[in-house]
Design a protein around this motif. Structure first.
Motif, PDB file in Angstrom:
ATOM      1  N   GLY A 274       0.814  -1.208   0.000  1.00 42.54           N
ATOM      2  CA  GLY A 274       0.000   0.000   0.000  1.00 42.54           C
ATOM      3  C   GLY A 274       0.843   1.252   0.000  1.00 42.54           C
ATOM      4  N   ILE A 275       0.204   2.376  -0.261  1.00 41.58           N
ATOM      5  CA  ILE A 275       0.898   3.655  -0.241  1.00 41.58           C
ATOM      6  C   ILE A 275       1.576   3.847   1.117  1.00 41.58           C
ATOM      7  N   GLY A 276       2.831   4.280   1.100  1.00 41.30           N
ATOM      8  CA  GLY A 276       3.554   4.515   2.341  1.00 41.30           C
ATOM      9  C   GLY A 276       4.139   3.272   2.980  1.00 41.30           C
TER      10      GLY A 276
ATOM     11  N   GLN B 227       1.288   4.006   7.458  1.00 44.20           N
ATOM     12  CA  GLN B 227       1.083   4.525   6.108  1.00 44.20           C
ATOM     13  C   GLN B 227       0.719   6.011   6.149  1.00 44.20           C
ATOM     14  N   ILE B 228      -0.256   6.343   6.988  1.00 40.03           N
ATOM     15  CA  ILE B 228      -0.733   7.732   7.049  1.00 40.03           C
ATOM     16  C   ILE B 228       0.379   8.659   7.500  1.00 40.03           C
TER      17      ILE B 228
ATOM     18  N   ARG C 256      -6.190   8.731   3.944  1.00 44.64           N
ATOM     19  CA  ARG C 256      -7.145   7.657   4.234  1.00 44.64           C
ATOM     20  C   ARG C 256      -8.003   7.354   2.999  1.00 44.64           C
ATOM     21  N   GLY C 257      -8.348   8.390   2.237  1.00 43.20           N
ATOM     22  CA  GLY C 257      -9.126   8.177   1.013  1.00 43.20           C
ATOM     23  C   GLY C 257      -8.347   7.364  -0.008  1.00 43.20           C
TER      24      GLY C 257
ATOM     25  N   SER D 220      -9.094   3.413  -1.410  1.00 44.07           N
ATOM     26  CA  SER D 220      -9.260   3.088  -2.832  1.00 44.07           C
ATOM     27  C   SER D 220      -8.383   1.910  -3.255  1.00 44.07           C
ATOM     28  N   GLN D 221      -7.461   1.491  -2.391  1.00 41.96           N
ATOM     29  CA  GLN D 221      -6.569   0.378  -2.693  1.00 41.96           C
ATOM     30  C   GLN D 221      -7.085  -0.897  -2.044  1.00 41.96           C
TER      31      GLN D 221
END
Length: 210
Positions: free
Chosen positions: A19-21, A150-151, A166-167, A171-172
């Protein structure tokens, strides 16, 4: 970290996702430093949607000139807003871009195999969301961390608001969905140092003959 028997042929074709991050790109760089050939699907996507890229005629036809910037590239901020607000638009964009990413990824992998590479790593952010990748890979490596990590990482590096991050996460694929497709999980949570992550990347590389 999972362990499995080595293949009887070469090269390994391994998907890398997270995931992102999560630190996926960092791990990809570490594997490349060990001798893997890295095929970065994000970089390919940026190329085909860049100035006069292969995807741009179809994007212009589907979405109009408003989504093409002055250089002839995709207007990413405008398209991002549209894609998040209209799932059909996102699907339409993916239907244009994804086949081109697949084509260029396969060409890069073919060149790597012909050059004698032992391991080809496909860096694919949305691997868990796409069934088409499972047929093309020998194994999947997932870089995993908590959503809080991640955040924190994305806010610090990008300046985005936590709710915006978070959005993106929503979406992932979920964390559990990514782990479900993993043959190898590299944990990179907030307490993981760079040296520890390097050691974990080396362990993963060793599974694939590096």
């Amino acid at each position: 970290m999972a362990t499995f028997l080595p293949k009887r042929h070469s090269p390994w074709r391994v998907g890398l996702t997270g995931g992102i991050g999560s630190g996926k790109s960092t791990v990809g760089g570490m594997l490349a430093a060990q001798g893997a050939v890295l095929v970065d699907s994000d970089q390919i996507a940026r190329s085909v949607t860049g100035p006069n890229g292969d995807a741009m005629p179809a994007i212009r036809s589907a979405f109009g000139d408003a989504y093409v910037d002055a250089s002839g590239a995709l207007d990413r901020s405008r398209m991002r807003a549209l894609a998040f607000s209209q799932p059909d638009a996102r699907a339409q964009l993916e239907a244009i871009v994804h086949p081109l990413v697949t084509l260029h990824s396969d060409l890069a992998a073919q060149r790597a195999a012909e050059s004698g590479a032992a391991l080809i790593v496909f860096d694919v952010p949305l691997l868990a969301e796409s069934a088409r990748w499972s047929r093309r890979l020998d194994a999947v490596v997932v870089v995993d961390c908590s959503q809080a990590t991640q955040i924190d990482r994305v806010v610090r590096r990008s300046g985005l608001a936590p709710d915006a991050v978070r959005g993106i996460i929503a979406s992932q694929a979920t964390r559990s969905a990514r782990r479900a497709v993993a043959d190898v999980v590299i944990v990179n949570d907030a307490d993981c140092t760079l040296d520890e992550l390097q050691a974990r990347a080396r362990q993963a590389g060793a599974l694939f003959g590096l």
